[in-house]
Structure formats: C-alpha cells, structure tokens
Scaffold this active site. Sequence first.
Site, PDB file in Angstrom:
ATOM      1  N   SER A   1       0.681  -1.062   0.038  1.00  0.00           N
ATOM      2  CA  SER A   1       0.003  -0.019   0.037  1.00  0.00           C
ATOM      3  C   SER A   1       0.899   1.082  -0.084  1.00  0.00           C
ATOM      4  CB  SER A   1      -1.047   0.071   1.271  1.00  0.00           C
ATOM      5  OG  SER A   1      -0.128   0.386   2.422  1.00  0.00           O
TER       6      SER A   1
ATOM      7  N   LYS B   1       0.700   4.491   6.575  1.00  0.00           N
ATOM      8  CA  LYS B   1       0.206   5.367   5.695  1.00  0.00           C
ATOM      9  C   LYS B   1       1.002   6.925   5.781  1.00  0.00           C
ATOM     10  CE  LYS B   1      -2.938   2.327   4.931  1.00  0.00           C
ATOM     11  NZ  LYS B   1      -2.897   1.568   3.636  1.00  0.00           N
TER      12      LYS B   1
END
EC number: 3.4.21.89
Length: 177
Positions: free
Chosen positions: A40, A83
């Site tokens: 990701s 993230k």
Amino acid sequence: MKEETRNEILEWIKSILYAVVIAIIIKTFIFNTTYVIGDSMYPTLHEGDRLFTNKLVYIIGEPKRGDIVILKAPDKPNVDYIKRVIAVENDEIKISDGKVYINGKVLDEYYLKDGLYTHGDIDLKIPKGYVFVLGDNRKFGASKDSRYFGPVPVKSIKGKAVFRYYPFDNRFGSLYK
C-alpha cells in the site's frame, strides 16, 4: 568462589539487567521497529522493509503533511497500518480527476510514480484532532486508507516512521529528503 570473582559476576549481572531495562524503556516509550507487509505504500516502501518508528514525536508535536505514520487500523482491531499524512486538521481536501487538492491547490506528491491516478471522489474539511491518510500506492484497491474509512484521530497514531534499516540496499536510510 573468591569474593573478587563473585563481585565481578554480580557486576556483570547488574550491567545486563540495566541494559535490558533501558532497552525495554526505549522500545516502549521512544522507538519501535515496524515490518512492512503489503504494497500500500509502494514505491516508497516495499513489502519486507524494516523501519525504525519514533513514538515520542507526536507526544511533543503534531503530525505534519508528508509524515509516514503507523496507526491503529480503524477497521481492524489489533492491526496497524502504515500510511502518509496528506491533510491535517482544518485542511480542506479534495480528490478529483485523479489529483489531490489541499486548500484549493494541487498537492505536490513527489513520492508518487509519475502519472499515477488517485482514485476516489472526496471533498471535505478535516476536523480538529484528525488527519487524512493515504497509501502511496494509488492503484484502485491497493490501499485501505482515509478514502475508505475517513479521517483518523491523531490519538490513533502510534508513531512516525523515520528510517529504513533493512534491506541494506540503495533505499537504506532516512525516509525523508
């Protein structure tokens, strides 16, 4: 056993115990290690990368745009996500036509591959005490992030990833320019 030998052994034991206690304090309150699973955050981070995470930084300060953070997954108990902070409290974020806008200006995302399209249709103001996070891999379905679960509370952030210590290749080192 001679008194001198016994004293030396006790000194060694005390030194080892002190080292263990200091290591536990550092790991609990100051630094941690993170193992990257998934893609990701590609191309910035690859599966199998190992990182040092600063746990103290958000006790004395606030997350900033561009920080790579470890956070409690809002949608999965006992799971952490890694993230990038894209917007902070009071920012207006808009995702439209594959681009990210912060406060009306296109965000310079130097860390993304050229021509990468950011999927989603978002237009919101970030509430106080929250941040908006995205994975660097913007391919459709590649990252569960704020496009999926919305802004996340700053209190759910466990630390800032600061240094890649493995693998020992050309990506070894600081995560920030």
